[in-house]
Design a protein around this motif. Structure first.
Motif, PDB file in Angstrom:
ATOM      1  N   HIS A  28     -27.439 -38.195  81.979  1.00 21.47           N
ATOM      2  CA  HIS A  28     -27.422 -40.190  82.563  1.00 21.47           C
ATOM      3  C   HIS A  28     -28.384 -40.328  82.070  1.00 21.47           C
ATOM      4  O   HIS A  28     -29.542 -40.972  81.979  1.00 21.47           O
ATOM      5  CB  HIS A  28     -27.818 -39.577  84.187  1.00 21.47           C
ATOM      6  N   GLY A  35     -34.179 -41.548  84.239  1.00 16.55           N
ATOM      7  CA  GLY A  35     -33.684 -42.034  85.483  1.00 16.55           C
ATOM      8  C   GLY A  35     -34.066 -43.411  84.918  1.00 16.55           C
ATOM      9  O   GLY A  35     -35.126 -43.809  84.441  1.00 16.55           O
ATOM     10  N   GLY A  36     -32.842 -44.724  85.741  1.00 11.05           N
ATOM     11  CA  GLY A  36     -32.990 -45.825  85.233  1.00 11.05           C
ATOM     12  C   GLY A  36     -33.324 -46.562  84.240  1.00 11.05           C
ATOM     13  O   GLY A  36     -33.897 -46.769  83.145  1.00 11.05           O
ATOM     14  N   GLY A  37     -32.356 -45.198  83.350  1.00 12.85           N
ATOM     15  CA  GLY A  37     -32.194 -45.161  81.368  1.00 12.85           C
ATOM     16  C   GLY A  37     -33.584 -45.060  80.549  1.00 12.85           C
ATOM     17  O   GLY A  37     -33.107 -45.650  79.193  1.00 12.85           O
ATOM     18  N   ARG A  38     -34.944 -44.304  81.326  1.00 12.93           N
ATOM     19  CA  ARG A  38     -35.743 -44.261  80.868  1.00 12.93           C
ATOM     20  C   ARG A  38     -35.508 -42.965  80.186  1.00 12.93           C
ATOM     21  O   ARG A  38     -34.482 -42.107  80.755  1.00 12.93           O
ATOM     22  CB  ARG A  38     -37.067 -44.421  81.551  1.00 12.93           C
ATOM     23  N   ASP A  46     -37.764 -46.967  77.615  1.00 12.71           N
ATOM     24  CA  ASP A  46     -36.056 -47.030  77.683  1.00 12.71           C
ATOM     25  C   ASP A  46     -35.117 -46.332  76.389  1.00 12.71           C
ATOM     26  O   ASP A  46     -35.767 -46.784  75.525  1.00 12.71           O
ATOM     27  CB  ASP A  46     -36.121 -48.800  77.706  1.00 12.71           C
TER      28      ASP A  46
END
Length: 191
Positions: A57, A111-114, A166
């Motif tokens: 992801h 999660g969240g592009g991190r 990120d």
């Protein structure tokens, strides 16, 4: 023969160390048995064949573009690998690309592009300081500088690194460090 002992991360729980070994011989089965006996003294589990990797992801296309290499999923970790351009020898043995002379980049999705970023860069002596400066400027923490072999030619050094943030920004930061070294993407994308 033990050639190196070091850490990959500063704050493992439990505390984990890596040991590098060197062996030559005419009987690969005997070497494998010796290695298996050493592993039996550790908590190292046997590898389990992966039938399929779950989707990672992260924006892997953007990571690949930033790093200039095609990565691959290894379980939930996204990996990118480079090899030295020059021929690397360990004593009288020419090492095939990737055997002990790789730069590895590993992204663990958070999660969240991190992502948590870890790995190591392979360098010759003149590349060490430019790599360390590029990593620091990119906000990437330095874990350790060390070597893996005793008689490699050219003499190779490795720096382990760590960062959280990120994933694409981290890939761009890491690319500046990779570009200071004489590496190319690993043929086939796996180490």
């Amino acid at each position: 023969m033990q050639t190196a002992i070091h850490k990959h991360l500063l704050a493992h729980e439990p505390d984990v160390w890596w040991v590098h070994l060197h062996a030559h011989g005419h009987d690969p089965v005997a070497i494998a048995r010796g290695l298996r006996a050493a592993l039996d003294y550790t908590g190292t589990p046997p590898s389990v064949p992966v039938t399929s990797s779950p989707r990672v992801h992260l924006d892997t296309a953007a990571i690949d573009a930033a790093l200039g290499v095609k990565g691959f999923a290894d379980g939930e970790i996204y990996k990118c690998t480079y090899v030295r351009r020059e021929t690397v020898a360990d004593g009288p043995v020419i090492l095939p690309p990737g055997l002990g002379s790789t730069t590895s980049v590993n992204f663990q999705p958070l999660g969240g592009g991190r992502a948590a970023l870890s790995g190591d860069l392979v360098m010759i002596a003149s590349e060490v300081q430019p790599v360390l400066v590029a990593l620091r400027l990119g906000g990437v923490e330095l874990v350790e500088v060390h070597h893996h072999n005793l008689t490699d030619e050219p003499r190779l050094f490795f720096v382990h690194y760590w960062a959280v943030g990120d994933a694409v920004r981290l890939a761009k930061s890491l690319r500046r460090a990779v570009d200071t070294t004489n590496v190319v993407p690993m043929p086939g994308g796996a180490a």
